[in-house]
Design a protein around this motif. Structure first.
Motif, PDB file in Angstrom:
ATOM      1  N   ARG A  80       0.849  -1.173   0.065  1.00 34.96           N
ATOM      2  CA  ARG A  80       0.156  -0.201   0.134  1.00 34.96           C
ATOM      3  C   ARG A  80       0.652   1.337  -0.013  1.00 34.96           C
ATOM      4  N   LEU A  81       1.899   1.315   0.842  1.00 30.49           N
ATOM      5  CA  LEU A  81       2.763   2.545   0.907  1.00 30.49           C
ATOM      6  C   LEU A  81       3.846   2.521  -0.469  1.00 30.49           C
ATOM      7  N   ARG A  84       8.803   3.703  -1.289  1.00 25.63           N
ATOM      8  CA  ARG A  84       9.551   4.747  -0.748  1.00 25.63           C
ATOM      9  C   ARG A  84       9.836   4.641   0.750  1.00 25.63           C
ATOM     10  N   TYR A  85       9.088   3.600   1.128  1.00 26.31           N
ATOM     11  CA  TYR A  85       9.273   3.375   2.564  1.00 26.31           C
ATOM     12  C   TYR A  85       9.542   1.753   2.986  1.00 26.31           C
ATOM     13  N   LEU A 115      -3.863   4.583   6.300  1.00 26.36           N
ATOM     14  CA  LEU A 115      -2.869   4.612   5.556  1.00 26.36           C
ATOM     15  C   LEU A 115      -2.396   6.050   5.590  1.00 26.36           C
ATOM     16  N   SER A 116      -3.407   6.822   5.539  1.00 25.33           N
ATOM     17  CA  SER A 116      -3.222   8.305   5.425  1.00 25.33           C
ATOM     18  C   SER A 116      -2.377   8.873   6.675  1.00 25.33           C
ATOM     19  N   ALA A 119       1.212   7.745   6.592  1.00 27.63           N
ATOM     20  CA  ALA A 119       2.017   8.376   5.723  1.00 27.63           C
ATOM     21  C   ALA A 119       2.285   9.966   6.365  1.00 27.63           C
ATOM     22  N   ALA A 122       5.080   9.663   8.991  1.00 30.66           N
ATOM     23  CA  ALA A 122       6.409   9.219   8.446  1.00 30.66           C
ATOM     24  C   ALA A 122       7.000  10.537   7.318  1.00 30.66           C
ATOM     25  N   ALA A 123       6.159  11.720   6.944  1.00 30.11           N
ATOM     26  CA  ALA A 123       6.421  12.300   5.981  1.00 30.11           C
ATOM     27  C   ALA A 123       7.770  13.333   6.492  1.00 30.11           C
ATOM     28  N   LEU A 155      10.537   6.715   5.825  1.00 31.90           N
ATOM     29  CA  LEU A 155      11.008   6.688   4.623  1.00 31.90           C
ATOM     30  C   LEU A 155      12.367   6.181   4.322  1.00 31.90           C
TER      31      LEU A 155
END
Length: 170
Positions: A80-81, A84-85, A115-116, A119, A122-123, A155
């Motif tokens: 799903r991610l 990049r992770y 999920l949001s 993310a 982790a941004a 990330l």
């Protein structure tokens, strides 16, 4: 182009399901992945009571019950991610509620909201420890075990803010 299409096909939910059903630790306990949602938001796994997963008192072996939950949140979240992770299992607990006396089932889901949230956390490039909860149940819905999985998400270095190449990637 062909390479990208091949990679996408190899990691399709249908292919992943078949690969997981061939995976020795799951197969040895009679654990079967029954379904994976096309967007990897949900995975269903089942395990009948067999001689391969029966304990000394004739019920589901605890290790087999845990194996029903072990890799699935990590695999779903990785898909799903995207690439990049970094996603790793960090911690797990299982609480046995009742003996498994027949077919048992685990449903593992990752919602859009989860999920949001992951993310967003982790941004900035720091690690995120996110906890997922699931139940393993009998066919009638009665709970056999409660599972808690803590995943490490971060990330990859090249995508973290401030990394020299992070401005050149999307």
């Amino acid at each position: 182009m062909l390479r990208s299409a091949l990679k996408k096909t190899l990691m399709s939910p249908v292919v992943l399901k078949h690969l997981m059903n061939l995976y020795a630790p799951l197969r040895g306990a009679s654990i079967r992945v029954k379904d994976i949602a096309p967007d990897y938001s949900r995975l269903v796994v089942e395990m009948p009571l067999t001689r391969r997963n029966k304990n000394a008192v004739g019920t589901q072996f605890g290790g087999s019950l845990y194996a029903m939950a072990d890799p699935f949140y990590m695999l779903l979240l990785m898909q799903r991610l995207g690439n990049r992770y970094l996603v790793w299992d960090q911690e797990a607990t299982i609480r046995f509620v009742a003996p498994g006396k027949g077919l048992v089932r685990g449903v593992y889901e990752i919602t859009e909201a989860q999920l949001s949230e992951i993310a967003a956390q982790a941004a900035d490039g720091r690690k995120v420890l996110y906890t997922f909860h699931a139940q393993i149940t009998h066919a009638d819905g009665s709970v056999v075990a409660e599972v808690q999985k803590v995943l490490y998400i971060r990330l990859k270095p090249e995508f973290r803010p401030g990394h020299p190449s992070s401005n050149n990637r999307s």
